[in-house]
Design a protein around this motif. Sequence first.
Motif, PDB file in Angstrom:
ATOM      1  N   PHE A  76       0.829  -1.207   0.000  1.00 52.08           N
ATOM      2  CA  PHE A  76       0.000   0.000   0.000  1.00 52.08           C
ATOM      3  C   PHE A  76       0.866   1.260   0.000  1.00 52.08           C
ATOM      4  CE2 PHE A  76      -3.961  -2.047   2.018  1.00 52.08           C
ATOM      5  CZ  PHE A  76      -4.532  -2.249   0.776  1.00 52.08           C
ATOM      6  N   GLU A  77       1.965   1.218   0.728  1.00 51.13           N
ATOM      7  CA  GLU A  77       2.851   2.380   0.804  1.00 51.13           C
ATOM      8  C   GLU A  77       3.713   2.557  -0.444  1.00 51.13           C
ATOM      9  OE1 GLU A  77       5.062   1.787   4.388  1.00 51.13           O
ATOM     10  OE2 GLU A  77       3.362   2.293   5.663  1.00 51.13           O
ATOM     11  N   ASN A  78       4.051   1.465  -1.143  1.00 51.95           N
ATOM     12  CA  ASN A  78       5.023   1.539  -2.227  1.00 51.95           C
ATOM     13  C   ASN A  78       4.456   1.480  -3.642  1.00 51.95           C
ATOM     14  OD1 ASN A  78       7.377   1.757  -0.588  1.00 51.95           O
ATOM     15  ND2 ASN A  78       7.092  -0.365  -0.021  1.00 51.95           N
ATOM     16  N   LEU A  79       3.253   0.949  -3.811  1.00 53.72           N
ATOM     17  CA  LEU A  79       2.672   0.908  -5.146  1.00 53.72           C
ATOM     18  C   LEU A  79       2.171   2.291  -5.548  1.00 53.72           C
ATOM     19  CD1 LEU A  79       0.720  -2.464  -5.003  1.00 53.72           C
ATOM     20  CD2 LEU A  79       2.723  -1.945  -6.418  1.00 53.72           C
ATOM     21  N   GLU A  80       2.494   2.698  -6.750  1.00 50.44           N
ATOM     22  CA  GLU A  80       2.093   4.007  -7.272  1.00 50.44           C
ATOM     23  C   GLU A  80       0.941   3.802  -8.249  1.00 50.44           C
ATOM     24  OE1 GLU A  80       5.687   5.447  -8.990  1.00 50.44           O
ATOM     25  OE2 GLU A  80       6.716   5.529  -7.070  1.00 50.44           O
ATOM     26  N   ALA A  81      -0.286   3.801  -7.700  1.00 46.88           N
ATOM     27  CA  ALA A  81      -1.463   3.557  -8.525  1.00 46.88           C
ATOM     28  C   ALA A  81      -2.643   4.338  -7.967  1.00 46.88           C
ATOM     29  CB  ALA A  81      -1.793   2.070  -8.550  1.00 46.88           C
ATOM     30  N   GLY A  82      -3.581   4.620  -8.842  1.00 52.92           N
ATOM     31  CA  GLY A  82      -4.782   5.339  -8.411  1.00 52.92           C
ATOM     32  C   GLY A  82      -5.638   4.520  -7.467  1.00 52.92           C
ATOM     33  N   MET A  83      -5.699   3.199  -7.704  1.00 50.04           N
ATOM     34  CA  MET A  83      -6.468   2.290  -6.859  1.00 50.04           C
ATOM     35  C   MET A  83      -5.629   1.045  -6.614  1.00 50.04           C
ATOM     36  SD  MET A  83     -10.159   2.484  -8.777  1.00 50.04           S
ATOM     37  CE  MET A  83      -9.492   2.172 -10.410  1.00 50.04           C
ATOM     38  N   ILE A  84      -5.765   0.484  -5.422  1.00 47.90           N
ATOM     39  CA  ILE A  84      -5.059  -0.747  -5.106  1.00 47.90           C
ATOM     40  C   ILE A  84      -6.092  -1.761  -4.622  1.00 47.90           C
ATOM     41  CG2 ILE A  84      -3.335  -1.869  -3.646  1.00 47.90           C
ATOM     42  CD1 ILE A  84      -1.867   0.827  -3.561  1.00 47.90           C
ATOM     43  N   GLY A  85      -6.165  -2.894  -5.313  1.00 44.72           N
ATOM     44  CA  GLY A  85      -7.075  -3.965  -4.926  1.00 44.72           C
ATOM     45  C   GLY A  85      -6.341  -4.977  -4.063  1.00 44.72           C
ATOM     46  N   LEU A  86      -6.922  -5.316  -2.941  1.00 45.02           N
ATOM     47  CA  LEU A  86      -6.311  -6.256  -2.018  1.00 45.02           C
ATOM     48  C   LEU A  86      -7.085  -7.569  -2.037  1.00 45.02           C
ATOM     49  CD1 LEU A  86      -4.488  -7.138   0.295  1.00 45.02           C
ATOM     50  CD2 LEU A  86      -6.010  -5.934   1.853  1.00 45.02           C
ATOM     51  N   ASN A  87      -6.430  -8.619  -2.472  1.00 43.14           N
ATOM     52  CA  ASN A  87      -7.007  -9.959  -2.516  1.00 43.14           C
ATOM     53  C   ASN A  87      -8.332 -10.019  -3.268  1.00 43.14           C
ATOM     54  OD1 ASN A  87      -4.798 -10.887  -1.130  1.00 43.14           O
ATOM     55  ND2 ASN A  87      -5.807 -10.912   0.850  1.00 43.14           N
ATOM     56  N   THR A  88      -8.490  -9.159  -4.257  1.00 40.46           N
ATOM     57  CA  THR A  88      -9.685  -9.169  -5.089  1.00 40.46           C
ATOM     58  C   THR A  88      -9.344  -8.559  -6.456  1.00 40.46           C
ATOM     59  OG1 THR A  88     -11.996  -8.500  -5.271  1.00 40.46           O
ATOM     60  CG2 THR A  88     -10.494  -6.913  -4.265  1.00 40.46           C
ATOM     61  N   GLY A  89     -10.134  -8.907  -7.438  1.00 38.83           N
ATOM     62  CA  GLY A  89      -9.957  -8.317  -8.760  1.00 38.83           C
ATOM     63  C   GLY A  89     -10.991  -7.251  -9.025  1.00 38.83           C
ATOM     64  N   ARG A  90     -11.765  -6.895  -7.998  1.00 38.00           N
ATOM     65  CA  ARG A  90     -12.835  -5.912  -8.164  1.00 38.00           C
ATOM     66  C   ARG A  90     -12.687  -4.754  -7.196  1.00 38.00           C
ATOM     67  NH1 ARG A  90     -18.453  -9.230  -8.700  1.00 38.00           N
ATOM     68  NH2 ARG A  90     -17.877 -10.411 -10.560  1.00 38.00           N
ATOM     69  N   PHE A  91     -13.181  -3.606  -7.624  1.00 39.97           N
ATOM     70  CA  PHE A  91     -13.280  -2.443  -6.749  1.00 39.97           C
ATOM     71  C   PHE A  91     -14.746  -2.142  -6.554  1.00 39.97           C
ATOM     72  CE2 PHE A  91      -9.103  -1.805  -8.645  1.00 39.97           C
ATOM     73  CZ  PHE A  91      -8.358  -1.583  -7.508  1.00 39.97           C
ATOM     74  N   TYR A  92     -15.115  -1.784  -5.367  1.00 41.66           N
ATOM     75  CA  TYR A  92     -16.510  -1.486  -5.086  1.00 41.66           C
ATOM     76  C   TYR A  92     -16.629  -0.030  -4.669  1.00 41.66           C
ATOM     77  CZ  TYR A  92     -17.050  -6.502  -5.068  1.00 41.66           C
ATOM     78  OH  TYR A  92     -17.051  -7.816  -5.439  1.00 41.66           O
ATOM     79  N   SER A  93     -17.684   0.584  -5.106  1.00 38.89           N
ATOM     80  CA  SER A  93     -17.968   1.965  -4.735  1.00 38.89           C
ATOM     81  C   SER A  93     -19.281   1.984  -3.975  1.00 38.89           C
ATOM     82  CB  SER A  93     -18.072   2.836  -5.985  1.00 38.89           C
ATOM     83  OG  SER A  93     -18.462   4.127  -5.624  1.00 38.89           O
TER      84      SER A  93
END
Length: 96
Positions: A76-93
């Motif tokens: 979480f601290e080192n990845l440079e991305a707009g969104m980071i998914g943790l143990n999933t391939g989906r993002f939920y809003s």
Amino acid sequence: MGGNKVAKNGGYFFEPTVISGVTSDMEIAQEELFSPISTFFKFETEDEAVKAANDTSMGLASYTFTKNVDRIWRLFENLEAGMIGLNTGRFYSNPT
């Protein structure tokens, strides 16, 4: 695996595709893909994986799968991305 033309709907689509053995100098590793393609890169260390993930001009999303809580926070601290998914391939809003 995959990559064959799908005859349905006039044949303008191809089936989901997995490509292994990809290296960073290949065109498929340098371009943003809008297709059902997944590429896989080998790495030996977490630092190598983070460096490869951050070595892109896009950086919309990164995904990580791990059971190691310390690794989760480092990523979480080192990845440079707009969104980071943790143990999933989906993002939920959830607007509520």
